[in-house]
Design a protein around this motif. Structure first.
Motif, PDB file in Angstrom:
ATOM      1  N   UNK A 261       0.830  -1.201   0.000  1.00 27.33           N
ATOM      2  CA  UNK A 261       0.000   0.000   0.000  1.00 27.33           C
ATOM      3  C   UNK A 261       0.867   1.255   0.000  1.00 27.33           C
ATOM      4  N   UNK A 262       1.845   1.284   0.884  1.00 24.97           N
ATOM      5  CA  UNK A 262       2.703   2.466   1.001  1.00 24.97           C
ATOM      6  C   UNK A 262       3.526   2.663  -0.271  1.00 24.97           C
ATOM      7  N   UNK A 263       4.134   1.576  -0.761  1.00 22.13           N
ATOM      8  CA  UNK A 263       4.963   1.674  -1.967  1.00 22.13           C
ATOM      9  C   UNK A 263       4.206   2.191  -3.174  1.00 22.13           C
ATOM     10  N   UNK A 264       3.082   1.559  -3.551  1.00 21.34           N
ATOM     11  CA  UNK A 264       2.322   2.063  -4.708  1.00 21.34           C
ATOM     12  C   UNK A 264       1.813   3.486  -4.541  1.00 21.34           C
ATOM     13  N   UNK A 265       1.394   3.865  -3.338  1.00 25.25           N
ATOM     14  CA  UNK A 265       0.890   5.227  -3.151  1.00 25.25           C
ATOM     15  C   UNK A 265       2.016   6.253  -3.258  1.00 25.25           C
ATOM     16  N   UNK A 266       3.200   5.919  -2.755  1.00 24.66           N
ATOM     17  CA  UNK A 266       4.341   6.830  -2.913  1.00 24.66           C
ATOM     18  C   UNK A 266       4.720   6.928  -4.392  1.00 24.66           C
ATOM     19  N   UNK A 267       4.787   5.791  -5.076  1.00 27.18           N
ATOM     20  CA  UNK A 267       5.114   5.808  -6.503  1.00 27.18           C
ATOM     21  C   UNK A 267       4.116   6.604  -7.320  1.00 27.18           C
ATOM     22  N   UNK A 268       2.831   6.454  -6.993  1.00 31.16           N
ATOM     23  CA  UNK A 268       1.794   7.209  -7.708  1.00 31.16           C
ATOM     24  C   UNK A 268       1.909   8.706  -7.433  1.00 31.16           C
ATOM     25  N   UNK A 269       2.215   9.059  -6.177  1.00 30.65           N
ATOM     26  CA  UNK A 269       2.360  10.482  -5.821  1.00 30.65           C
ATOM     27  C   UNK A 269       3.550  11.096  -6.551  1.00 30.65           C
ATOM     28  N   UNK A 270       4.648  10.359  -6.649  1.00 22.93           N
ATOM     29  CA  UNK A 270       5.823  10.870  -7.356  1.00 22.93           C
ATOM     30  C   UNK A 270       5.535  11.047  -8.844  1.00 22.93           C
ATOM     31  N   UNK A 271       4.806  10.103  -9.418  1.00 18.61           N
ATOM     32  CA  UNK A 271       4.453  10.218 -10.840  1.00 18.61           C
ATOM     33  C   UNK A 271       3.537  11.411 -11.074  1.00 18.61           C
ATOM     34  N   UNK A 272       2.576  11.633 -10.166  1.00 21.55           N
ATOM     35  CA  UNK A 272       1.680  12.786 -10.300  1.00 21.55           C
ATOM     36  C   UNK A 272       2.446  14.090 -10.166  1.00 21.55           C
ATOM     37  N   UNK A 273       3.389  14.122  -9.215  1.00 28.27           N
ATOM     38  CA  UNK A 273       4.205  15.319  -9.038  1.00 28.27           C
ATOM     39  C   UNK A 273       5.054  15.585 -10.271  1.00 28.27           C
ATOM     40  N   UNK A 274       5.682  14.558 -10.798  1.00 23.18           N
ATOM     41  CA  UNK A 274       6.512  14.706 -11.993  1.00 23.18           C
ATOM     42  C   UNK A 274       5.671  15.202 -13.176  1.00 23.18           C
ATOM     43  N   UNK A 275       4.477  14.656 -13.303  1.00 20.75           N
ATOM     44  CA  UNK A 275       3.602  15.072 -14.402  1.00 20.75           C
ATOM     45  C   UNK A 275       3.182  16.534 -14.266  1.00 20.75           C
ATOM     46  N   UNK A 276       2.822  16.940 -13.054  1.00 24.43           N
ATOM     47  CA  UNK A 276       2.342  18.302 -12.847  1.00 24.43           C
ATOM     48  C   UNK A 276       3.453  19.337 -12.968  1.00 24.43           C
ATOM     49  N   UNK A 277       4.627  19.013 -12.439  1.00 27.15           N
ATOM     50  CA  UNK A 277       5.716  19.992 -12.375  1.00 27.15           C
ATOM     51  C   UNK A 277       6.540  20.027 -13.660  1.00 27.15           C
ATOM     52  N   UNK A 278       6.781  18.862 -14.250  1.00 22.37           N
ATOM     53  CA  UNK A 278       7.684  18.788 -15.401  1.00 22.37           C
ATOM     54  C   UNK A 278       6.924  18.690 -16.723  1.00 22.37           C
ATOM     55  N   UNK A 279       6.065  17.684 -16.853  1.00 26.83           N
ATOM     56  CA  UNK A 279       5.424  17.420 -18.141  1.00 26.83           C
ATOM     57  C   UNK A 279       4.478  18.544 -18.536  1.00 26.83           C
ATOM     58  N   UNK A 280       3.640  18.989 -17.612  1.00 26.15           N
ATOM     59  CA  UNK A 280       2.678  20.040 -17.948  1.00 26.15           C
ATOM     60  C   UNK A 280       3.337  21.386 -18.155  1.00 26.15           C
ATOM     61  N   UNK A 281       4.592  21.516 -17.730  1.00 28.52           N
ATOM     62  CA  UNK A 281       5.300  22.775 -17.932  1.00 28.52           C
ATOM     63  C   UNK A 281       5.833  22.911 -19.348  1.00 28.52           C
ATOM     64  N   UNK A 282       5.846  21.810 -20.122  1.00 25.47           N
ATOM     65  CA  UNK A 282       6.347  21.859 -21.500  1.00 25.47           C
ATOM     66  C   UNK A 282       5.319  22.582 -22.364  1.00 25.47           C
ATOM     67  N   UNK A 283       5.732  23.606 -23.115  1.00 28.04           N
ATOM     68  CA  UNK A 283       4.769  24.351 -23.960  1.00 28.04           C
ATOM     69  C   UNK A 283       4.139  23.445 -25.004  1.00 28.04           C
ATOM     70  N   UNK A 284       2.872  23.691 -25.271  1.00 31.24           N
ATOM     71  CA  UNK A 284       2.152  22.924 -26.279  1.00 31.24           C
ATOM     72  C   UNK A 284       2.468  23.487 -27.669  1.00 31.24           C
TER      73      UNK A 284
END
Length: 287
Positions: A261-284
């Motif tokens: 439970x802890x491992x998957x939730x941490x992994x999911x949180x890191x992926x969400x953070x990476x997506x919000x901070x890095x991926x969405x920051x790339x100009x369309x």
């Protein structure tokens, strides 16, 4: 003859190909619009049939997922020689293939999560309300318990417990830290793939992306299982781990259950953070 050639020429100019074919398929006039963030709490969902229909879809999908995958694991476990079974590769294909099929079937109804970690990651990215997040997680866990229960009914109680019940445990020779790290990284790969495959920017730019979305998600599950089955049996899905643990119900299956439970939730949180901070920051850029 000249008249027919003229008709063909005029028809070709009038009825142009609407959409290019292949990996370079682009839609130049399709604008990208950032979808609004989901509200934290949406009471109106509770009176909508589509809300309950989506939860039922998650229940059925997770039920089928556990049924096929745990039954595959049991077939490998009870065989005296792995050469006569599908082996680890077959188990990995069962998990990845079922995710591919079930995401394809349920994406238009519920989004095709089939995994509380995926649901949690999407919630952190403001793509789901808290109401829908909790509802999905409950239905996913109930579906997983029922799916594992059907497998036990087929196998028989003694045979089921003798072969481990498909429960996730940390293998001998590995520490809890090893198992936790494997679950974090494995779930990060999965949830990061989910974000990338369903990204609205790519959907606007590349017309082929939405059609192919279930394929990379299922393939990510397959690859993660190949890597981590020898370590933890591969959880990366708390509902899958919970369903098998409840039906198996042996002490050693619960000793390390928190890892799944802890491992998957941490992994999911890191992926969400990476997506919000890095991926969405790339100009369309619409090519």
């Amino acid at each position: 003859m000249e008249g027919k050639e003229e008709d063909v020429r005029l028809g070709a100019n009038k009825f142009r190909e609407r959409q290019p074919i292949g990996t370079a398929a682009q839609v130049p006039d399709k604008d990208y619009q950032e979808p609004p963030p989901a509200p934290f709490f949406e009471p109106s969902e509770l009176s909508s049939w589509s809300f309950y229909r989506a939860g039922i879809a998650e229940f059925i999908a997770t039920f089928l997922f556990l049924y096929v995958t745990v039954l595959t694991v049991m077939g490998v476990s009870k065989s005296p020689t792995k050469c006569s079974t599908v082996g680890i590769q077959g188990i990995a294909w069962a998990f990845g293939g079922m995710i591919f099929a079930l995401v394809y079937c349920t994406a238009g109804i519920s989004g095709g999560h089939i995994n509380p970690a995926v649901t949690f990651g999407l919630f952190l990215a403001r793509k789901l309300s808290l109401t829908r997040t909790l509802y999905y997680m409950v239905m996913q866990c109930l579906g997983a318990i029922c799916g594992a229960g059907v497998v036990r009914g087929f196998e028989g109680g003694n045979q089921y417990k003798l072969n481990g019940g498909g429960a996730n445990v940390i293998a001998h020779g590995y520490t809890k830290g090893d198992g936790l790290g494997a679950e974090i990284i494995g779930t990060f790969v999965l949830v990061y793939t989910v974000f990338s495959a369903t990204d609205a920017k790519r959907s606007a730019r590349d017309s082929h992306v939405p059609i192919l979305a279930p394929l990379p998600i299922g393939f990510a599950v397959f690859l993660v299982h190949l890597a981590t089955i020898p370590i933890t049996g591969t959880g990366i899905n708390p509902a899958r781990s919970l369903g098998a643990a409840i039906i198996y119900n042996k002490e050693h299956a619960w000793n390390d259950h928190w890892v799944f439970w802890v491992g998957p939730f941490i992994g999911a949180a890191l992926a969400a953070l990476y997506h919000q901070v890095v991926i969405r920051a790339i100009p369309f850029k619409n090519k």
